[in-house]
Design a protein around this motif. Structure first.
Motif, PDB file in Angstrom:
ATOM      1  N   MET A   1      28.902  38.858  49.571  1.00 55.36           N
ATOM      2  CA  MET A   1      29.493  39.645  48.888  1.00 55.36           C
ATOM      3  C   MET A   1      27.963  40.511  48.427  1.00 55.36           C
ATOM      4  SD  MET A   1      31.403  37.248  46.241  1.00 55.36           S
ATOM      5  CE  MET A   1      32.365  35.411  46.116  1.00 55.36           C
ATOM      6  N   GLY A   2      28.963  41.898  48.960  1.00 53.49           N
ATOM      7  CA  GLY A   2      27.824  42.588  48.616  1.00 53.49           C
ATOM      8  C   GLY A   2      28.527  44.578  48.765  1.00 53.49           C
TER       9      GLY A   2
ATOM     10  N   TRP B   1      28.235  43.912  35.804  1.00 51.55           N
ATOM     11  CA  TRP B   1      27.823  44.372  33.952  1.00 51.55           C
ATOM     12  C   TRP B   1      27.746  45.420  33.532  1.00 51.55           C
ATOM     13  CZ3 TRP B   1      26.365  47.634  30.272  1.00 51.55           C
ATOM     14  CH2 TRP B   1      25.695  46.222  29.491  1.00 51.55           C
ATOM     15  N   LEU B   2      29.946  43.968  32.293  1.00 51.35           N
ATOM     16  CA  LEU B   2      31.038  45.408  31.807  1.00 51.35           C
ATOM     17  C   LEU B   2      30.074  45.367  30.574  1.00 51.35           C
ATOM     18  CD1 LEU B   2      34.162  44.070  33.600  1.00 51.35           C
ATOM     19  CD2 LEU B   2      32.736  45.941  33.514  1.00 51.35           C
ATOM     20  N   PRO B   3      29.939  46.378  29.178  1.00 55.78           N
ATOM     21  CA  PRO B   3      29.584  46.601  28.518  1.00 55.78           C
ATOM     22  C   PRO B   3      30.889  46.593  27.870  1.00 55.78           C
ATOM     23  CG  PRO B   3      29.757  48.641  29.538  1.00 55.78           C
ATOM     24  CD  PRO B   3      29.581  47.492  30.248  1.00 55.78           C
TER      25      PRO B   3
ATOM     26  N   GLU C   1      29.964  36.217  42.370  1.00 56.27           N
ATOM     27  CA  GLU C   1      30.120  35.592  41.565  1.00 56.27           C
ATOM     28  C   GLU C   1      29.516  36.586  40.089  1.00 56.27           C
ATOM     29  OE1 GLU C   1      31.367  32.492  41.368  1.00 56.27           O
ATOM     30  OE2 GLU C   1      31.329  32.942  44.100  1.00 56.27           O
ATOM     31  N   GLN C   2      28.939  36.989  39.646  1.00 58.65           N
ATOM     32  CA  GLN C   2      28.149  37.567  38.184  1.00 58.65           C
ATOM     33  C   GLN C   2      29.858  38.082  38.172  1.00 58.65           C
ATOM     34  OE1 GLN C   2      26.400  36.769  36.317  1.00 58.65           O
ATOM     35  NE2 GLN C   2      27.175  38.913  34.708  1.00 58.65           N
TER      36      GLN C   2
ATOM     37  N   LEU D   1      38.988  34.426  42.494  1.00 55.46           N
ATOM     38  CA  LEU D   1      40.117  34.436  41.738  1.00 55.46           C
ATOM     39  C   LEU D   1      40.618  33.240  41.141  1.00 55.46           C
ATOM     40  CD1 LEU D   1      42.435  37.729  41.585  1.00 55.46           C
ATOM     41  CD2 LEU D   1      40.387  36.947  40.484  1.00 55.46           C
ATOM     42  N   GLU D   2      41.157  31.693  41.978  1.00 58.38           N
ATOM     43  CA  GLU D   2      41.096  30.425  41.257  1.00 58.38           C
ATOM     44  C   GLU D   2      39.262  29.812  40.658  1.00 58.38           C
ATOM     45  OE1 GLU D   2      43.385  29.472  45.252  1.00 58.38           O
ATOM     46  OE2 GLU D   2      45.239  29.832  43.908  1.00 58.38           O
ATOM     47  N   ASP D   3      38.242  30.475  41.914  1.00 56.28           N
ATOM     48  CA  ASP D   3      36.923  29.884  40.987  1.00 56.28           C
ATOM     49  C   ASP D   3      37.062  30.361  39.613  1.00 56.28           C
ATOM     50  OD1 ASP D   3      37.839  28.278  43.552  1.00 56.28           O
ATOM     51  OD2 ASP D   3      36.128  29.924  44.894  1.00 56.28           O
TER      52      ASP D   3
END
Length: 189
Positions: free
Chosen positions: A1-2, A92-94, A115-116, A161-163
């Motif tokens: 994932m990049g 990182w959603l503020p 993942e984050q 999404l399921e994970d």
């Protein structure tokens, strides 16, 4: 994932109506059951091409993009009053937990997925909230969009999404793109 980002110098090309051949506004709106009081997040809002249409149906849209230049272009092309630009990465959603009722990404999932980012999406969307992802497919014919090697297919996105606690109700491949729709159900994580 990049990660990579769309070249902000090409922002005007994002306002091209030919984009509707890959995802129409009706198709996007049909993936949700918006309430007029909803707060919705556009993940990778760019110039607001789809955001403007969604904004007509909800109380507010958080237009999230990593590039301030995209927010400037959005303002130039016309930003509705109920749209609030946020310069941030999806990882990182503020915003506080359960901040929005729904979230969508149009042709940007391949740019931010990690993942984050998926953990943040699960944190920021309310239980029962809907998410829709439309993007260029790894199974596509490579006419437009990023190189095939940078893309995901619908089954992989559904698994992502399921994970992270989402129940997928649609994962559909098309000629060049895919659409995945799901509801956040934290007990299923």
């Amino acid at each position: 994932m990049g990660h990579h980002t769309f070249d902000a110098d090409q922002a005007r090309s994002l306002e091209d109506d030919s984009r509707y051949a890959y995802l129409s506004v009706d198709e996007l709106l049909g993936l949700f059951d918006f309430e007029e009081t909803d707060c919705v997040a556009d993940l990778g809002s760019g110039t607001g091409f789809y955001t403007r249409s969604v904004a007509e149906h909800v109380e507010e849209v958080l237009a999230i993009d990593v590039q301030p230049a995209m927010h400037a272009a959005f303002e130039e092309f016309g930003q509705p009053r109920n749209v609030f630009p946020i310069t941030a990465s999806v990882d990182w959603l503020p915003v506080c937990a359960d901040a929005f009722a729904a979230a969508y990404s149009t042709m940007t999932y391949h740019e931010f997925v990690s993942e984050q980012a998926l953990d943040e999406l699960a944190r920021a969307i309310e239980p029962g909230g809907r998410v829709a992802i439309a993007d260029w497919s790894a199974e596509g014919v490579d006419e437009r969009g990023p190189p095939l090697a940078e893309r995901y297919d619908a089954a992989t996105v559904a698994e992502h999404l399921e994970d992270h606690g989402f129940a997928v109700d649609k994962a559909e491949e098309r000629r060049e793109t895919f659409v995945v729709s799901a509801r956040y159900e934290p007990s299923s994580a």
